[in-house]
Design an enzyme around this catalytic site. Structure first.
Site, PDB file in Angstrom:
ATOM      1  N   CYS A  70      44.420 -39.480 -58.029  1.00  0.00           N
ATOM      2  CA  CYS A  70      43.619 -38.341 -58.353  1.00  0.00           C
ATOM      3  C   CYS A  70      43.475 -38.338 -59.803  1.00  0.00           C
ATOM      4  O   CYS A  70      44.403 -38.300 -60.696  1.00  0.00           O
ATOM      5  CB  CYS A  70      44.376 -37.104 -57.970  1.00  0.00           C
ATOM      6  N   CYS A  76      46.143 -30.797 -63.239  1.00  0.00           N
ATOM      7  CA  CYS A  76      45.989 -29.670 -62.125  1.00  0.00           C
ATOM      8  C   CYS A  76      47.230 -28.675 -61.819  1.00  0.00           C
ATOM      9  O   CYS A  76      47.098 -27.737 -61.480  1.00  0.00           O
ATOM     10  CB  CYS A  76      45.303 -30.301 -60.824  1.00  0.00           C
ATOM     11  N   TYR A 309      59.900 -14.191 -36.827  1.00  0.00           N
ATOM     12  CA  TYR A 309      58.910 -14.690 -38.034  1.00  0.00           C
ATOM     13  C   TYR A 309      57.946 -15.610 -37.252  1.00  0.00           C
ATOM     14  O   TYR A 309      57.815 -16.444 -37.785  1.00  0.00           O
ATOM     15  CB  TYR A 309      59.569 -15.139 -39.107  1.00  0.00           C
ATOM     16  N   ASP A 375      61.708 -18.942 -38.152  1.00  0.00           N
ATOM     17  CA  ASP A 375      61.099 -19.751 -39.269  1.00  0.00           C
ATOM     18  C   ASP A 375      60.513 -18.645 -40.125  1.00  0.00           C
ATOM     19  O   ASP A 375      59.619 -18.189 -40.334  1.00  0.00           O
ATOM     20  CB  ASP A 375      59.877 -20.000 -38.226  1.00  0.00           C
ATOM     21  N   CYS A 402      60.922 -23.289 -45.391  1.00  0.00           N
ATOM     22  CA  CYS A 402      60.348 -24.055 -46.202  1.00  0.00           C
ATOM     23  C   CYS A 402      60.788 -24.048 -47.715  1.00  0.00           C
ATOM     24  O   CYS A 402      60.227 -24.437 -48.563  1.00  0.00           O
ATOM     25  CB  CYS A 402      58.747 -23.411 -46.453  1.00  0.00           C
TER      26      CYS A 402
HETATM   27  N1  SAH Z   1      56.161 -19.481 -37.149  1.00  0.00           N
HETATM   28  C1  SAH Z   1      54.990 -19.189 -37.851  1.00  0.00           C
HETATM   29  C2  SAH Z   1      54.769 -18.314 -38.978  1.00  0.00           C
HETATM   30  C3  SAH Z   1      55.940 -18.748 -39.908  1.00  0.00           C
HETATM   31  S1  SAH Z   1      55.568 -18.124 -41.627  1.00  0.00           S
HETATM   32  C4  SAH Z   1      54.039 -20.496 -37.842  1.00  0.00           C
HETATM   33  O1  SAH Z   1      54.824 -21.545 -37.860  1.00  0.00           O
HETATM   34  O2  SAH Z   1      53.065 -20.681 -37.917  1.00  0.00           O
HETATM   35  C5  SAH Z   1      56.672 -16.667 -41.593  1.00  0.00           C
HETATM   36  C6  SAH Z   1      55.982 -15.404 -41.119  1.00  0.00           C
HETATM   37  O3  SAH Z   1      56.891 -14.574 -41.153  1.00  0.00           O
HETATM   38  C7  SAH Z   1      54.832 -14.919 -41.720  1.00  0.00           C
HETATM   39  O4  SAH Z   1      53.839 -14.661 -40.540  1.00  0.00           O
HETATM   40  C8  SAH Z   1      55.230 -13.554 -42.355  1.00  0.00           C
HETATM   41  O5  SAH Z   1      54.257 -12.411 -42.003  1.00  0.00           O
HETATM   42  C9  SAH Z   1      56.444 -13.030 -41.255  1.00  0.00           C
HETATM   43  N2  SAH Z   1      57.545 -12.214 -41.655  1.00  0.00           N
HETATM   44  C10 SAH Z   1      57.731 -12.096 -42.987  1.00  0.00           C
HETATM   45  N3  SAH Z   1      58.808 -11.065 -43.226  1.00  0.00           N
HETATM   46  C11 SAH Z   1      58.879 -10.603 -41.940  1.00  0.00           C
HETATM   47  C12 SAH Z   1      59.860  -9.799 -41.461  1.00  0.00           C
HETATM   48  N4  SAH Z   1      60.444  -8.906 -42.183  1.00  0.00           N
HETATM   49  N5  SAH Z   1      59.928  -9.452 -40.105  1.00  0.00           N
HETATM   50  C13 SAH Z   1      58.930 -10.128 -39.093  1.00  0.00           C
HETATM   51  N6  SAH Z   1      57.989 -11.019 -39.781  1.00  0.00           N
HETATM   52  C14 SAH Z   1      58.256 -11.448 -40.918  1.00  0.00           C
END
Ligand code: SAH
Length: 445
Positions: A70, A76, A309, A375, A402
Site C-alpha cells: 500500500c 494512513c 452478546y 462474544d 477481540c
Molecule cells: N456475536 C456477534 C456479535 C458480537 S459483537 C457476532 O459474532 O456477530 C458484541 C455484541 O454485544 C454487539 O452486538 C453489542 O451490541 C452487544 N452488547 C454490548 N453490550 C451488551 C450488553 N451489556 N448486553 C447485551 N449485549 C451487549
C-alpha cells in the site's frame, strides 16, 4: 527535546506493534520499527514519560521487513503490519495474547499458534470513507490518525476488491453532477461518507450515501448512473446525518434502489445485513472462528446453549442444529430485530431471542445453561455477569474476545471455578494490531 535524534535497537513491541527502544533513562516507541532492527530515530513528542519517534535512518534491517503493497501505509494509520511478513505479524499477535494474560490476568497458560489467513489481503466486507473537497478536486480516503485530514486512497489492500471502482465512480459522478462533498467547517455540502458493504457468498453489494440533507439535486440521476455503471450494486441507501458529530451514520434512512439490505451467509446460514447491522468484517476467518469455537464447546443435542452478546444471532443460529435449545441475548434493538427476521428466514425453531442487557438477564434468569458462548464487546463483560455465570454453572464456557486486555481481566474472575482448556487466537484483522481470541473453559469438579 522534540526533534532529538537517537540511535538504538528495537528490543520489544508495544501492544499496537510499534518498536520499543530502551535507553538507560528513556523508553522510545517507534513507528514501523521491527524487532531486532537498529535505527536512527527522530523524536516527535513526549507524553507520560514515553517518547514517540519515527525512523530517519534504518541501520540494520530485519529479514521480516517487506515492501508494503500500500502506497499510504505509513500515513494512513489503518494498518500496522504492511511492512512485515505475515509470520512476523502472527508471532506478534500470539505474544500479545500471552503478555496480556500474564500481565493483567496473572495467567500463564500455553497459547496455540494463531489461525491466520491463506491470503491476508482484500478481506474486509465493509469500507466507509469520508469525502472532502480539495481545491478543484474531490478526495476520499481515510482520516490520518487523530486528525480530520483525509489521506486519499485509490485502492485499500485489505478491502474487498469490488469496492474501489465503485468509490472511484462515485467521485467522478459527484464531479460531473456538481454534488458537493460535506464541508465540516461551515457544515455545507451533501455527501459526508460513503459506505460499501459487499457480500462474500452472494453477488450482492450495498452502497450507503451518508448525506448532510434530506434530498439533493440530481439524486435520481446519480443513483441511476451509479447502478448502470456498476450492475453488481444491488441496493443503494441514503442515510441522513445532519448533526455536527464524528458518528458516521444518522438515524433516518431512505432506500433509493433495491431492497435496502444485502444477504450473506456464514457456515450455511443466511443473514440479512442492513447499513447499521454489526456483521463480522472478515467473511473467510469468521467461519474458522466459529467452527473452532463450536469444536471447543463439544456441543451435543442435550445442551441448552446461551449465546451472550449475540448481535444479529450469528453464533446461536449456526449452533442451533447441534444443540437442544439456544438463547441469544443482545442489547441493541436493531440487531435483535434483525435476529428475529434471520431466525424466521432460516426456519430455526429451537431459538429464544432476548433483547436485554446480558448481566441483567443472567442475574434474573431461572434458565440453566449447559454451555455458554460469550462474544463480549471490546470493553469486556462485567463482574456481575461473570458472577452470575459461575452461579449458573455451565459445564463449558467459550469466551470469544477481540481485546486481550479485557479478556485477561475477566478470565481472572472465572478461574477459581473453571480451568482453561485451550487458548486459540484467530486472526480476524490481518495487517492491523488487533487479535481475536477464543478461550475454552471447563468446570472444575
Ligand atoms: N456475536 C456477534 C456479535 C458480537 S459483537 C457476532 O459474532 O456477530 C458484541 C455484541 O454485544 C454487539 O452486538 C453489542 O451490541 C452487544 N452488547 C454490548 N453490550 C451488551 C450488553 N451489556 N448486553 C447485551 N449485549 C451487549
Amino acid at each position: 527535546m522534540k526533534n532529538d535524534h537517537i540511535t538504538g535497537v528495537c528490543v520489544d513491541l508495544t501492544s499496537e506493534g510499534k518498536g520499543v527502544i530502551k535507553l538507560f533513562n528513556e523508553t522510545i516507541f517507534v513507528d514501523a520499527l521491527l524487532l531486532g532492527e537498529k535505527a536512527e530515530v527522530e523524536i516527535d513528542y513526549r507524553s507520560h514519560g514515553v517518547a514517540y519517534a519515527h525512523i530517519v535512518n534504518l541501520l540494520e534491517k530485519s529479514p521480516d521487513r517487506i515492501e508494503p503493497r500500500c502506497p499510504v501505509s505509513t500515513s494512513c494509520g489503518g494498518c500496522s503490519f504492511q511492512n512485515t511478513t505475515y509470520e512476523y505479524e502472527l508471532a506478534f499477535k500470539k505474544k500479545k495474547v500471552i503478555d496480556a494474560l500474564h500481565r493483567i490476568g496473572h495467567i500463564d497458560h500455553e497459547v496455540n499458534d494463531v489461525i491466520g489467513m491463506d491470503n491476508p489481503y482484500n478481506y474486509r466486507n465493509k469500507i466507509q470513507v469520508p469525502f472532502q473537497r480539495n481545491g478543484k478536486d474531490i478526495i476520499y480516503g481515510f482520516y490520518k490518525a487523530k486528525t480530520h485530514k483525509i489521506i486519499p486512497i485509490k485502492e485499500c489492500t485489505i478491502e474487498d476488491k469490488r469496492a474501489a471502482s465503485i468509490l472511484s465512480t462515485i467521485k467522478d459522478l459527484m464531479m460531473s453532477m456538481h454534488i458537493e462533498p460535506y464541508n465540516e467547517d461551515n457544515r455545507s455540502g451533501v455527501i459526508r461518507h460513503v459506505l460499501v458493504r459487499t457480500s462474500y457468498h452472494y453477488d450482492e453489494i450495498m452502497v450507503v450515501l451518508v448525506t448532510n440533507c434530506d434530498s439533493f439535486p440530481s439524486r435520481n440521476n446519480f443513483v441511476k448512473a451509479l447502478t448502470q455503471a456498476h450492475s453488481e450494486i444491488t441496493t443503494v441507501v441514503q442515510n441522513i446525518n445532519t448533526r455536527d458529530t464524528n458518528v458516521i451514520l444518522g438515524e433516518k434512512e431512505k432506500i433509493l434502489y433495491g431492497k435496502g439490505y444485502i444477504r450473506d451467509s456464514i457456515l450455511g446460514i443466511n443473514f440479512n445485513i442492513s447499513s447499521k447491522s454489526f456483521f463480522q468484517v472478515n467473511p473467510v476467518q469468521v467461519e474458522k472462528l466459529y467452527s473452532k469455537a463450536f469444536e471447543l464447546a463439544h456441543l451435543t443435542k442435550e445442551d441448552n446453549l446461551l449465546d451472550a452478546y449475540s448481535g444479529v444471532g450469528t453464533i446461536g443460529m449456526i449452533a442451533s442444529k447441534q444443540v437442544k435449545s439456544v438463547t441469544c441475548v443482545e442489547l441493541e434493538k436493531s440487531a435483535h430485530w434483525n435476529a428475529i427476521k434471520n431466525a424466521e428466514e432460516n426456519g430455526i425453531k429451537n431459538i429464544n431471542l432476548i433483547n436485554a442487557d446480558c448481566t441483567e438477564y443472567l442475574i434474573n434468569s431461572d434458565n440453566k445453561f449447559d454451555v455458554v458462548i460469550m462474544d463480549a464487546p471490546r470493553k469486556g463483560s462485567t463482574k456481575e455477569f461473570l458472577g452470575a455465570l459461575k452461579e449458573n454453572s455451565p459445564k463449558s464456557i467459550i469466551y470469544i474476545s477481540c481485546n486481550p486486555a479485557t479478556l485477561a481481566r475477566d478470565l481472572a474472575l472465572l478461574i477459581d471455578k473453571y480451568f482453561i482448556e485451550t487458548i486459540q487466537p484467530v486472526d480476524m484483522f490481518p495487517k492491523s494490531f488487533h487479535i481475536e481470541t477464543i478461550i475454552s473453559l471447563k468446570k472444575i469438579n
